[in-house]
Design a protein around this motif. Structure first.
Motif, PDB file in Angstrom:
ATOM      1  N   GLY A   1     -32.117  16.618 -67.107  1.00  0.00           N
ATOM      2  CA  GLY A   1     -33.231  15.904 -65.498  1.00  0.00           C
ATOM      3  C   GLY A   1     -34.001  15.368 -66.491  1.00  0.00           C
ATOM      4  N   ALA A   2     -35.380  14.898 -65.434  1.00  0.00           N
ATOM      5  CA  ALA A   2     -36.197  13.929 -66.523  1.00  0.00           C
ATOM      6  C   ALA A   2     -37.106  13.642 -65.411  1.00  0.00           C
ATOM      7  CB  ALA A   2     -35.596  12.919 -66.459  1.00  0.00           C
ATOM      8  N   VAL A   3     -38.376  12.928 -66.163  1.00  0.00           N
ATOM      9  CA  VAL A   3     -39.698  13.904 -65.551  1.00  0.00           C
ATOM     10  C   VAL A   3     -40.178  12.009 -65.915  1.00  0.00           C
ATOM     11  CG1 VAL A   3     -42.350  14.534 -65.197  1.00  0.00           C
ATOM     12  CG2 VAL A   3     -40.455  16.109 -65.424  1.00  0.00           C
ATOM     13  N   LEU A   4     -40.283  11.683 -64.880  1.00  0.00           N
ATOM     14  CA  LEU A   4     -41.359   9.849 -64.889  1.00  0.00           C
ATOM     15  C   LEU A   4     -42.214   9.375 -64.140  1.00  0.00           C
ATOM     16  CD1 LEU A   4     -37.921   9.568 -64.874  1.00  0.00           C
ATOM     17  CD2 LEU A   4     -38.852   7.657 -66.232  1.00  0.00           C
ATOM     18  N   GLU A   5     -43.546  10.010 -65.049  1.00  0.00           N
ATOM     19  CA  GLU A   5     -44.785   9.942 -64.321  1.00  0.00           C
ATOM     20  C   GLU A   5     -44.846  10.956 -63.447  1.00  0.00           C
ATOM     21  OE1 GLU A   5     -45.191   5.626 -62.738  1.00  0.00           O
ATOM     22  OE2 GLU A   5     -44.641   4.916 -65.097  1.00  0.00           O
ATOM     23  N   ASN A   6     -44.359  10.396 -61.953  1.00  0.00           N
ATOM     24  CA  ASN A   6     -45.010  11.868 -60.970  1.00  0.00           C
ATOM     25  C   ASN A   6     -42.964  11.710 -60.254  1.00  0.00           C
ATOM     26  OD1 ASN A   6     -44.808   9.427 -59.356  1.00  0.00           O
ATOM     27  ND2 ASN A   6     -46.112   9.639 -57.548  1.00  0.00           N
ATOM     28  N   VAL A   7     -42.457  11.263 -60.973  1.00  0.00           N
ATOM     29  CA  VAL A   7     -40.785  11.416 -60.677  1.00  0.00           C
ATOM     30  C   VAL A   7     -40.667  12.448 -61.129  1.00  0.00           C
ATOM     31  CG1 VAL A   7     -38.730  10.460 -59.655  1.00  0.00           C
ATOM     32  CG2 VAL A   7     -41.472   9.111 -59.177  1.00  0.00           C
ATOM     33  N   TYR A   8     -40.223  13.881 -60.324  1.00  0.00           N
ATOM     34  CA  TYR A   8     -38.919  14.972 -60.843  1.00  0.00           C
ATOM     35  C   TYR A   8     -37.661  14.584 -60.611  1.00  0.00           C
ATOM     36  CZ  TYR A   8     -43.658  16.838 -62.287  1.00  0.00           C
ATOM     37  OH  TYR A   8     -44.613  16.848 -63.054  1.00  0.00           O
ATOM     38  N   VAL A   9     -37.008  14.762 -61.684  1.00  0.00           N
ATOM     39  CA  VAL A   9     -35.273  14.196 -60.804  1.00  0.00           C
ATOM     40  C   VAL A   9     -34.599  15.593 -61.407  1.00  0.00           C
ATOM     41  CG1 VAL A   9     -33.387  12.778 -61.316  1.00  0.00           C
ATOM     42  CG2 VAL A   9     -35.620  12.103 -61.420  1.00  0.00           C
ATOM     43  N   LEU A  10     -34.145  16.561 -60.470  1.00  0.00           N
ATOM     44  CA  LEU A  10     -33.252  17.405 -60.916  1.00  0.00           C
ATOM     45  C   LEU A  10     -31.321  16.965 -60.038  1.00  0.00           C
ATOM     46  CD1 LEU A  10     -35.383  20.037 -59.131  1.00  0.00           C
ATOM     47  CD2 LEU A  10     -35.699  18.753 -61.440  1.00  0.00           C
ATOM     48  N   PRO A  11     -31.060  18.394 -60.830  1.00  0.00           N
ATOM     49  CA  PRO A  11     -29.703  18.216 -60.492  1.00  0.00           C
ATOM     50  C   PRO A  11     -29.127  18.781 -59.296  1.00  0.00           C
ATOM     51  CG  PRO A  11     -29.602  19.307 -62.588  1.00  0.00           C
ATOM     52  CD  PRO A  11     -30.834  19.576 -62.412  1.00  0.00           C
ATOM     53  N   GLY A  12     -27.944  18.451 -58.183  1.00  0.00           N
ATOM     54  CA  GLY A  12     -27.540  19.017 -57.317  1.00  0.00           C
ATOM     55  C   GLY A  12     -26.822  20.418 -56.982  1.00  0.00           C
ATOM     56  N   VAL A  13     -26.923  20.727 -57.704  1.00  0.00           N
ATOM     57  CA  VAL A  13     -25.799  21.752 -58.306  1.00  0.00           C
ATOM     58  C   VAL A  13     -27.272  22.715 -57.935  1.00  0.00           C
ATOM     59  CG1 VAL A  13     -24.403  23.499 -59.497  1.00  0.00           C
ATOM     60  CG2 VAL A  13     -23.521  20.981 -59.433  1.00  0.00           C
ATOM     61  N   PRO A  14     -27.037  23.602 -57.187  1.00  0.00           N
ATOM     62  CA  PRO A  14     -28.122  24.387 -56.460  1.00  0.00           C
ATOM     63  C   PRO A  14     -28.604  25.329 -57.189  1.00  0.00           C
ATOM     64  CG  PRO A  14     -26.512  24.501 -54.450  1.00  0.00           C
ATOM     65  CD  PRO A  14     -26.113  24.000 -56.132  1.00  0.00           C
ATOM     66  N   GLU A  15     -27.902  26.204 -58.364  1.00  0.00           N
ATOM     67  CA  GLU A  15     -27.718  26.934 -59.461  1.00  0.00           C
ATOM     68  C   GLU A  15     -29.052  25.776 -60.531  1.00  0.00           C
ATOM     69  OE1 GLU A  15     -25.187  26.949 -57.952  1.00  0.00           O
ATOM     70  OE2 GLU A  15     -24.657  28.698 -56.860  1.00  0.00           O
ATOM     71  N   GLU A  16     -28.327  25.284 -61.303  1.00  0.00           N
ATOM     72  CA  GLU A  16     -28.895  24.107 -61.697  1.00  0.00           C
ATOM     73  C   GLU A  16     -30.260  23.975 -61.017  1.00  0.00           C
ATOM     74  OE1 GLU A  16     -26.763  21.362 -63.001  1.00  0.00           O
ATOM     75  OE2 GLU A  16     -24.586  22.976 -62.861  1.00  0.00           O
ATOM     76  N   MET A  17     -30.489  23.341 -60.120  1.00  0.00           N
ATOM     77  CA  MET A  17     -31.609  22.971 -59.663  1.00  0.00           C
ATOM     78  C   MET A  17     -32.627  23.807 -59.840  1.00  0.00           C
ATOM     79  SD  MET A  17     -33.511  22.993 -56.853  1.00  0.00           S
ATOM     80  CE  MET A  17     -32.466  23.555 -55.381  1.00  0.00           C
ATOM     81  N   LYS A  18     -32.187  25.006 -58.719  1.00  0.00           N
ATOM     82  CA  LYS A  18     -33.291  26.490 -59.501  1.00  0.00           C
ATOM     83  C   LYS A  18     -34.296  26.457 -60.236  1.00  0.00           C
ATOM     84  CE  LYS A  18     -31.584  28.050 -55.276  1.00  0.00           C
ATOM     85  NZ  LYS A  18     -30.889  29.190 -54.359  1.00  0.00           N
ATOM     86  N   ALA A  19     -33.045  26.716 -61.316  1.00  0.00           N
ATOM     87  CA  ALA A  19     -33.359  26.889 -62.579  1.00  0.00           C
ATOM     88  C   ALA A  19     -34.033  25.699 -63.902  1.00  0.00           C
ATOM     89  CB  ALA A  19     -32.439  27.243 -63.788  1.00  0.00           C
ATOM     90  N   MET A  20     -34.413  24.987 -62.943  1.00  0.00           N
ATOM     91  CA  MET A  20     -34.727  24.217 -64.001  1.00  0.00           C
ATOM     92  C   MET A  20     -36.102  23.293 -63.116  1.00  0.00           C
ATOM     93  SD  MET A  20     -33.544  19.787 -64.479  1.00  0.00           S
ATOM     94  CE  MET A  20     -31.991  19.826 -65.911  1.00  0.00           C
ATOM     95  N   PHE A  21     -36.278  23.211 -61.720  1.00  0.00           N
ATOM     96  CA  PHE A  21     -37.330  23.344 -61.066  1.00  0.00           C
ATOM     97  C   PHE A  21     -38.173  24.398 -61.958  1.00  0.00           C
ATOM     98  CE2 PHE A  21     -40.503  24.789 -57.870  1.00  0.00           C
ATOM     99  CZ  PHE A  21     -41.001  24.057 -57.725  1.00  0.00           C
ATOM    100  N   GLU A  22     -37.586  25.502 -61.754  1.00  0.00           N
ATOM    101  CA  GLU A  22     -38.856  26.562 -62.097  1.00  0.00           C
ATOM    102  C   GLU A  22     -39.299  26.225 -63.953  1.00  0.00           C
ATOM    103  OE1 GLU A  22     -39.674  28.998 -60.498  1.00  0.00           O
ATOM    104  OE2 GLU A  22     -38.118  29.240 -59.584  1.00  0.00           O
ATOM    105  N   THR A  23     -38.809  25.321 -64.620  1.00  0.00           N
ATOM    106  CA  THR A  23     -39.431  24.929 -65.573  1.00  0.00           C
ATOM    107  C   THR A  23     -40.812  24.057 -65.379  1.00  0.00           C
ATOM    108  OG1 THR A  23     -38.351  22.663 -65.830  1.00  0.00           O
ATOM    109  CG2 THR A  23     -37.437  25.185 -66.660  1.00  0.00           C
ATOM    110  N   VAL A  24     -40.447  23.664 -64.156  1.00  0.00           N
ATOM    111  CA  VAL A  24     -41.524  22.248 -64.401  1.00  0.00           C
ATOM    112  C   VAL A  24     -42.983  22.702 -63.337  1.00  0.00           C
ATOM    113  CG1 VAL A  24     -40.770  20.503 -65.285  1.00  0.00           C
ATOM    114  CG2 VAL A  24     -40.681  21.424 -62.990  1.00  0.00           C
ATOM    115  N   ALA A  25     -42.068  24.255 -63.262  1.00  0.00           N
ATOM    116  CA  ALA A  25     -43.353  24.747 -61.100  1.00  0.00           C
ATOM    117  C   ALA A  25     -44.193  24.780 -60.981  1.00  0.00           C
ATOM    118  CB  ALA A  25     -42.493  25.812 -61.083  1.00  0.00           C
TER     119      ALA A  25
END
Length: 227
Positions: free
Chosen positions: A132-156
């Motif tokens: 995924g990626a962060v650009l300024e105030n935009v956070y881009v996460l995967p669509g697979v739910p398990e991947e999205m949830k795990a990645m979100f927790e790294t930036v929560a």
């Protein structure tokens, strides 16, 4: 802090896949005190992604985009986000290094897997492959739910606001009969109120001050009929 959630995918618009990502993200963000102002679903189309992301990044403190990451022909989210911010897609050294260190050789990776918008901060995918990626105030996460949830927790921890307290009062009366009491409730207490008919009427009382919410709920309970 306010935010918009953008989910990308033709399958979501066609109803073939339930949009559980939007619900989960909204719940987690609200828990952290973030006000969700928009939830938007758009197709796998670069122009639509670019237009919506560009509009929302100017209007809200954060934009969380999920879906459409990877090297296949319909994974165009990074292209759209890059276009929204006027960036080019380039091979991202940190993303490529992380993938190689985690067992993915360059020969095994499909073309474009480690390409991110120029200047982006890579978000590593501990559950899958596509970063995924962060650009300024935009956070881009995967669509697979398990991947999205795990990645979100790294930036929560980057999403913070004033926590909202909520109590629900259930009234065994028609919704129309409650209008005057709901109006008085709103006049007397600094809270927001929503009413939801169903098995009785669920009256949701929310506010940033826990004591005020409790007092408002107690006031209403004394004035409605309950089952």
């Amino acid at each position: 802090m306010n935010a918009a959630v953008v989910t990308v995918g033709d399958e979501l618009l066609a109803g073939r896949t339930a949009n559980t990502n939007a619900t989960w993200l909204c719940e987690r963000l609200v828990e952290r005190g973030v006000d969700i102002e928009r939830v938007t679903t758009i197709p796998d189309r670069v122009s639509d992604i670019a237009r919506v992301v560009n509009e929302y990044r100017a209007a809200y403190d954060a934009v969380v985009v999920t879906g459409g990451l990877g090297p296949t022909h319909d994974d165009v989210t990074m292209d759209g986000v890059a276009a929204a911010l006027g960036r080019s897609l380039t091979a991202h050294d940190a993303a490529r290094t992380w993938l190689e260190e985690n067992g993915y050789s360059h020969a095994e990776l499909a073309d474009g897997t480690a390409e991110l918008p120029a200047g982006a901060r890579a978000l590593h995918n501990d559950v899958g492959v596509a970063p995924g990626a962060v650009l300024e105030n935009v956070y881009v996460l995967p669509g697979v739910p398990e991947e999205m949830k795990a990645m979100f927790e790294t930036v929560a921890s980057e999403f913070n606001g004033e926590p909202t307290h909520r109590l629900v009062v259930v009234a065994d009366e028609p919704e129309s009969a409650l209008l005057d009491r709901i109006a008085k409730l709103r006049q007397q207490f600094d809270v927001s109120v929503g009413s939801y008919p169903g098995d009785g009427v669920r009256i949701s009382i929310e506010g940033t001050d826990e004591r005020t919410v409790a007092e408002a709920a107690a006031w209403l309970r004394e004035r409605v009929e309950s089952a």
